[in-house]
Design a protein around this motif. Structure first.
Motif, mmCIF file in Angstrom:
data_model
loop_
_atom_site.group_PDB
_atom_site.id
_atom_site.type_symbol
_atom_site.label_atom_id
_atom_site.label_comp_id
_atom_site.label_asym_id
_atom_site.label_seq_id
_atom_site.Cartn_x
_atom_site.Cartn_y
_atom_site.Cartn_z
ATOM 1 N N ARG A 220 0.813 -1.222 0.000
ATOM 2 C CA ARG A 220 0.000 0.000 0.000
ATOM 3 C C ARG A 220 0.847 1.273 0.000
ATOM 4 O O ARG A 220 0.525 2.234 -0.684
ATOM 5 N N LYS A 221 1.923 1.264 0.755
ATOM 6 C CA LYS A 221 2.755 2.475 0.872
ATOM 7 C C LYS A 221 3.917 2.489 -0.118
ATOM 8 O O LYS A 221 4.422 3.560 -0.451
ATOM 9 N N LYS A 222 4.347 1.322 -0.535
ATOM 10 C CA LYS A 222 5.436 1.189 -1.510
ATOM 11 C C LYS A 222 6.657 2.069 -1.187
ATOM 12 O O LYS A 222 7.096 2.872 -2.019
ATOM 13 N N PRO A 223 7.210 1.950 0.010
ATOM 14 C CA PRO A 223 8.396 2.751 0.344
ATOM 15 C C PRO A 223 9.577 2.367 -0.545
ATOM 16 O O PRO A 223 9.947 1.188 -0.616
ATOM 17 N N SER A 224 10.151 3.335 -1.204
ATOM 18 C CA SER A 224 11.225 3.043 -2.161
ATOM 19 C C SER A 224 12.499 2.567 -1.484
ATOM 20 O O SER A 224 13.360 1.963 -2.140
ATOM 21 N N ASN A 225 12.632 2.815 -0.173
ATOM 22 C CA ASN A 225 13.839 2.396 0.544
ATOM 23 C C ASN A 225 13.677 1.035 1.217
ATOM 24 O O ASN A 225 14.565 0.603 1.971
ATOM 25 N N ALA A 226 12.561 0.346 0.976
ATOM 26 C CA ALA A 226 12.361 -0.990 1.549
ATOM 27 C C ALA A 226 13.319 -1.967 0.883
ATOM 28 O O ALA A 226 13.320 -2.111 -0.346
ATOM 29 N N ARG A 227 14.144 -2.613 1.667
ATOM 30 C CA ARG A 227 15.180 -3.494 1.125
ATOM 31 C C ARG A 227 14.843 -4.978 1.286
ATOM 32 O O ARG A 227 14.943 -5.748 0.347
ATOM 33 N N ARG A 228 14.459 -5.368 2.523
ATOM 34 C CA ARG A 228 14.223 -6.787 2.761
ATOM 35 C C ARG A 228 13.073 -7.006 3.745
ATOM 36 O O ARG A 228 12.863 -6.210 4.662
ATOM 37 N N LEU A 229 12.363 -8.105 3.522
ATOM 38 C CA LEU A 229 11.265 -8.537 4.390
ATOM 39 C C LEU A 229 11.479 -10.001 4.735
ATOM 40 O O LEU A 229 11.739 -10.824 3.861
ATOM 41 N N VAL A 230 11.359 -10.324 6.027
ATOM 42 C CA VAL A 230 11.411 -11.717 6.474
ATOM 43 C C VAL A 230 10.073 -12.085 7.099
ATOM 44 O O VAL A 230 9.605 -11.414 8.021
ATOM 45 N N CYS A 231 9.456 -13.134 6.576
ATOM 46 C CA CYS A 231 8.194 -13.640 7.120
ATOM 47 C C CYS A 231 8.486 -14.932 7.880
ATOM 48 O O CYS A 231 8.967 -15.908 7.291
ATOM 49 N N VAL A 232 8.199 -14.927 9.163
ATOM 50 C CA VAL A 232 8.541 -16.060 10.034
ATOM 51 C C VAL A 232 7.266 -16.783 10.477
ATOM 52 O O VAL A 232 6.419 -16.213 11.157
ATOM 53 N N GLY A 233 7.113 -18.024 10.056
ATOM 54 C CA GLY A 233 5.914 -18.778 10.416
ATOM 55 C C GLY A 233 4.641 -18.107 9.933
ATOM 56 O O GLY A 233 3.597 -18.211 10.588
ATOM 57 N N THR A 234 4.710 -17.452 8.806
ATOM 58 C CA THR A 234 3.561 -16.695 8.285
ATOM 59 C C THR A 234 2.622 -17.597 7.482
ATOM 60 O O THR A 234 3.068 -18.285 6.554
ATOM 61 N N PRO A 235 1.340 -17.591 7.808
ATOM 62 C CA PRO A 235 0.372 -18.428 7.070
ATOM 63 C C PRO A 235 -0.043 -17.763 5.753
ATOM 64 O O PRO A 235 -1.152 -17.246 5.622
ATOM 65 N N HIS A 236 0.853 -17.798 4.768
ATOM 66 C CA HIS A 236 0.566 -17.135 3.491
ATOM 67 C C HIS A 236 -0.702 -17.665 2.832
ATOM 68 O O HIS A 236 -1.402 -16.933 2.135
ATOM 69 N N TYR A 237 -0.976 -18.946 3.051
ATOM 70 C CA TYR A 237 -2.182 -19.545 2.490
ATOM 71 C C TYR A 237 -3.199 -19.894 3.581
ATOM 72 O O TYR A 237 -4.059 -20.736 3.386
ATOM 73 N N GLY A 238 -3.071 -19.227 4.714
ATOM 74 C CA GLY A 238 -4.002 -19.443 5.812
ATOM 75 C C GLY A 238 -3.671 -20.665 6.645
ATOM 76 O O GLY A 238 -2.698 -21.378 6.392
ATOM 77 N N SER A 239 -4.478 -20.894 7.665
ATOM 78 C CA SER A 239 -4.316 -22.053 8.534
ATOM 79 C C SER A 239 -5.671 -22.721 8.760
ATOM 80 O O SER A 239 -6.671 -22.051 9.026
#
Length: 244
Positions: free
Chosen positions: A118-137
């Protein structure tokens, strides 16, 4: 019968709740305002900023400011949580930093993706998703079978597999995404209702993501990921290098 329902509700929610929630909105230890990097740590469902304390201390480094927004992830809707996250991050003025890094645990990873898209920050470099239910649970579906559960715990609707058929991939050039999953099925709801390849609350197939540059595995259950040195080290490694 009422006692049976009450016991089932507590059994499903207590593994998710884990440690005591923090409502102070406490920020992580910070360096001077001349820091070039901003790290944002995002907790998950039924959690609070206090649950990010271990990651705070493990990721602290000179030249970094670290914030851990306290979000209403127990009773408010997923959309309300995302809006609060956006306000809290924007209050930290991320545009003034050279680099923006984000790590999210469980539902925190989903909220992180929404913020970035939504914000699309141009300085965003990396994202780590830990145990994230990308397809739900599947456990969200099961919990919502309990009368009035959805009225009380609104975030559960966003964790249903039917609500997570597509992954939000932030449209930010150069953004690198990493995922950390586990097959340490350490919670009884997971052992009872999920496949063996689950962390107790989220199955491996849901924690992985096709847009991830790299994936790593830890040997602890879903809740323990927040307090595990090895997991914290994996997060640090990816934020620093883009690899595990």
């Amino acid at each position: 019968m009422k006692k049976i329902w009450f016991t089932l509700i507590l059994s499903l929610l207590l593994p998710l709740a884990g440690a005591e929630m923090d409502t102070t909105g406490e920020k992580m230890i910070q360096t001077e305002k001349t820091a070039k990097n901003l790290i944002v740590l995002i907790h998950g469902y039924c959690k609070g900023a206090k649950d990010m304390q271990f990651w705070k201390e493990a990721l602290f480094a000179e030249g970094c400011d670290i914030i851990a927004p306290d979000l209403p992830t127990t009773y408010d809707s997923f959309e309300d949580c995302v809006e609060k996250l956006i306000r809290d991050i924007e209050a930290a003025e991320p545009e003034k930093y050279k680099n923006l890094y984000i790590a999210g645990h469980s539902m925190g990873g989903l909220m992180a993706r929404e913020y970035l898209q939504r914000k699309k920050p141009s300085n965003a470099r990396r994202l780590v998703c830990v145990g994230t239910p990308h397809y739900g649970s599947k456990l969200a579906d099961i919990a919502l079978w309990i009368p009035f559960m959805g009225m009380i715990h609104k975030p559960l609707y966003a964790l249903k597999p039917s609500a997570r058929k597509t992954i939000t991939t932030p449209d930010i050039p150069g953004l690198e995404i990493g995922v950390i999953a586990s097959t340490k099925n350490g919670h009884w709801p997971g052992r009872l209702f999920l496949s063996r390849e689950a962390d107790g609350l989220v199955e491996k197939s849901s924690a992985l993501a096709p847009d991830a540059k790299a994936a790593a595995f830890c040997n602890v259950d879903h809740v323990t990921m927040m307090y595990d040195p090895y997991t914290a080290n994996l997060i640090r490694r990816f934020l620093e290098t883009g690899a595990f």
